[in-house]
Write a protein that holds these residues in place. Structure first.
Motif, short mmCIF file in Angstrom:
data_model
loop_
_atom_site.label_atom_id
_atom_site.label_comp_id
_atom_site.label_asym_id
_atom_site.label_seq_id
_atom_site.Cartn_x
_atom_site.Cartn_y
_atom_site.Cartn_z
N PHE A 69 -1.34 -3.58 -17.11
CA PHE A 69 -1.13 -2.26 -16.52
C PHE A 69 -1.10 -2.34 -15.00
N LYS A 70 -2.03 -3.07 -14.40
CA LYS A 70 -2.08 -3.16 -12.94
C LYS A 70 -0.85 -3.85 -12.39
N ALA A 71 -0.34 -4.84 -13.12
CA ALA A 71 0.88 -5.53 -12.67
C ALA A 71 2.07 -4.58 -12.71
N ARG A 72 2.18 -3.79 -13.77
CA ARG A 72 3.31 -2.87 -13.91
C ARG A 72 3.23 -1.72 -12.93
N SER A 73 2.03 -1.23 -12.67
CA SER A 73 1.87 -0.01 -11.88
C SER A 73 1.85 -0.27 -10.37
N SER A 74 1.79 -1.53 -9.96
CA SER A 74 1.65 -1.82 -8.53
C SER A 74 2.83 -1.30 -7.72
N ALA A 111 -10.79 9.96 -22.68
CA ALA A 111 -10.33 9.12 -23.77
C ALA A 111 -10.63 7.66 -23.42
N ASN A 112 -10.36 6.75 -24.34
CA ASN A 112 -10.70 5.35 -24.13
C ASN A 112 -9.91 4.75 -22.97
N PRO A 113 -10.57 4.00 -22.06
CA PRO A 113 -9.89 3.36 -20.94
C PRO A 113 -9.20 2.07 -21.36
N LEU A 114 -8.33 1.53 -20.48
CA LEU A 114 -7.73 0.23 -20.72
C LEU A 114 -8.76 -0.85 -20.40
N SER A 115 -8.63 -1.98 -21.07
CA SER A 115 -9.59 -3.06 -20.82
C SER A 115 -8.92 -4.40 -21.08
N GLY A 116 -9.50 -5.46 -20.55
CA GLY A 116 -9.04 -6.82 -20.81
C GLY A 116 -7.61 -7.05 -20.40
N SER A 117 -6.85 -7.65 -21.33
CA SER A 117 -5.45 -7.98 -21.04
C SER A 117 -4.61 -6.72 -20.82
N ALA A 131 3.27 6.85 -24.31
CA ALA A 131 3.07 6.96 -22.86
C ALA A 131 1.81 7.78 -22.57
N ALA A 132 1.12 7.41 -21.51
CA ALA A 132 -0.07 8.14 -21.08
C ALA A 132 -0.25 7.90 -19.58
N TYR A 133 -1.14 8.69 -18.98
CA TYR A 133 -1.40 8.58 -17.55
C TYR A 133 -2.82 8.06 -17.33
N TYR A 134 -2.94 7.15 -16.35
CA TYR A 134 -4.21 6.51 -16.05
C TYR A 134 -4.48 6.56 -14.55
N THR A 135 -5.75 6.42 -14.21
CA THR A 135 -6.10 6.23 -12.81
C THR A 135 -5.69 4.82 -12.41
N PRO A 136 -5.59 4.51 -11.11
CA PRO A 136 -5.24 3.14 -10.71
C PRO A 136 -6.20 2.09 -11.26
N GLU A 137 -7.40 2.50 -11.62
CA GLU A 137 -8.38 1.57 -12.19
C GLU A 137 -8.26 1.42 -13.69
N GLY A 138 -7.31 2.11 -14.32
CA GLY A 138 -7.10 1.99 -15.75
C GLY A 138 -7.87 2.98 -16.60
#
Length: 455
Positions: A424-429, A413-419, A267-274
């Motif tokens: 992530f955006k679908a889950r976090s909405s 740290a490394n951001p989320l990308s691609g798939s 688990a980790a925390y991200y900004t809404p932009e990933g």
């Protein structure tokens, strides 16, 4: 969880004989009953005829049969011995053997339980305050139940002359709730007023700790909104769960975080932009300390009374306050170093070092060459070396050059990308939509607003 309440199986032999007698009478007397009914029918048809001797004998046998049945039914049957559950709270100094002795249960029973192995071995470690639930018949244990933790329960049941153990795992009910608050005097005070536990307030500060210096940057009027889990079992709250989404408005700037778990369960925390909120270094190696002396290359030393560059930041804190590693690294030096007193220097890759001075003591087992993780405790605040009071002197060096720890740019740290980003955006909405609603309610009300809901 289902618990079967089974009655005792033993019954007195005298009662068994009576039941057999009644059954036998039913079989033997059926012929007499049929003959009597036949005779009575014929007698009703010809009441004027005198009864023959054999007819009188049949009628008398039928009456004796009736009396025997009534006597067998009216005779009291023996009741099996009661079998009830009892709940025992373990007292200080008690063990499984002493519990069984107090309950007049044979030692062979508790020894047989421990021979089951597995989770049953935890019965050896029962402690004061634990509860045991027992069901016994006479001096025999029939069942035992013991909560291993908040989710798992050990159940042991007698099967013939041996025991069988099963571990039942309860399902947790996860509800989510919201809390919002406005800082007036301190973050802890605002969190308490909003209904957050100290742990939840600390977790929120850790989430945003890479972007916000909670020692220096907090101002009156800063506000926050949090969506988090509460864990329930059988309708009873066990504890708070994880923060799912959070917002912190610091000096007019808004920061948001959403929790996400990857395919490996991390688990980790991200900004809404990933973008990952985690950075290579945390901003402050102490929790809620006070800056007593900032980075200043022209500072006058308080003890030496001379202009001497202060190439780090001093954080005033009580002696014994835990000091955390600012980032992942290796212990390059541990020991006494002149005016620094007891010091630890961590090496982070090839370019960066962090230094922690004036410690009262080191974390047990820490030594030169040890690997440490970001946030791991490495020592405790003290006043060793040239120090006027307990505090941490913290330095940040890049390629040998001292940088201001408060202002230095910290890489993420490394951001989320691609798939990964799309998933992530679908889950976090859902959480972001709820966070947005809670945040708007706080702004509209002009102050803290509390609410909760369950899913």
């Amino acid at each position: 969880m289902r618990i079967d309440y089974s009655p005792a199986e033993a019954a007195h032999r005298r009662s068994a004989r009576r039941v057999m007698l009644a059954a036998a009478l039913c079989v033997v007397g059926s012929a007499a009953l049929m003959s009597r009914e036949s005779v009575a029918t014929r007698h009703a048809a010809a009441v004027s005829e005198p009864l023959l001797p054999e007819t009188q004998a049949l009628l008398q046998a039928g009456e004796a049969y009736d009396q025997a049945i009534q006597q067998a039914v009216a005779d009291q049957m023996a009741v099996p011995e009661a079998s009830e559950w009892v709940t025992l709270r373990i007292a200080p100094g008690q063990s499984l053997s002493s519990v069984f002795e107090d309950q007049a249960l044979p030692p062979e029973d508790w020894m047989a339980l421990l021979k089951l192995g597995g989770d049953a071995l935890q019965l050896k470690r029962i402690k004061a305050g634990d509860e045991l639930h027992l069901r016994k018949v006479g001096d025999r244990l029939e069942e035992l139940s013991y909560a291993l933790d908040e989710l798992r329960t050990l159940t042991v049941r007698r099967e013939g002359e041996r025991f069988e153990a099963t571990t039942l795992t309860a399902e947790l009910e996860r509800r989510h709730t919201q809390a919002t608050g406005v800082v007036s005097s301190s973050l802890y005070g605002a969190g308490m007023k909003a209904g957050l536990s100290d742990r939840m307030t600390m977790e929120m500060a850790e989430i945003f700790g890479y972007d916000i210096d909670f020692v220096q940057d907090i101002r009156e009027g800063d506000r926050f909104a949090v969506v988090y889990e509460e864990l329930y079992r059988d309708g009873k709250k066990l504890r708070d769960g994880d923060i799912l989404a959070a917002e912190f408005v610091n000096q007019g700037k808004t920061y948001r975080a959403v929790r996400d778990t990857d395919a490996d369960g991390r688990a980790a925390y991200y900004t809404p932009e990933g973008q990952s909120l985690r950075k290579a270094f945390i901003r402050t190696p102490l929790d809620f300390a006070r800056v007593s002396s900032p980075f200043n290359l022209k500072r006058r030393h308080p003890i030496l009374n001379s202009i001497r560059a202060h190439k780090g930041v001093d954080y005033a804190a009580a002696s014994g306050t835990p000091i955390k590693a600012a980032g992942d690294g290796k212990v390059a030096f541990l020991g006494v170093k002149g005016g620094y007193g007891k010091v630890v220097i961590l090496q982070h890759g090839n370019q960066t070092e962090t230094l922690y001075a004036h410690m009262s003591r080191y974390r047990p087992g820490l030594k030169a060459g040890s690997r440490v993780k970001q946030g791991q405790v490495i020592g405790y605040v003290g006043s060793t070396g040239l120090a006027t009071a307990p505090h941490l002197h913290y330095e940040f060096r890049v390629a040998g050059v001292h940088k201001d720890p408060v202002k230095v740019s910290l890489p993420r740290a490394n951001p989320l990308s691609g798939s990964q980003l799309a998933a992530f955006k679908a889950r976090s909405s859902v959480w972001l939509a709820e966070l947005e609603a809670v945040s708007r309610s706080t702004q509209t009300a002009g102050g803290p607003a509390l609410g909760s809901s369950a899913r």
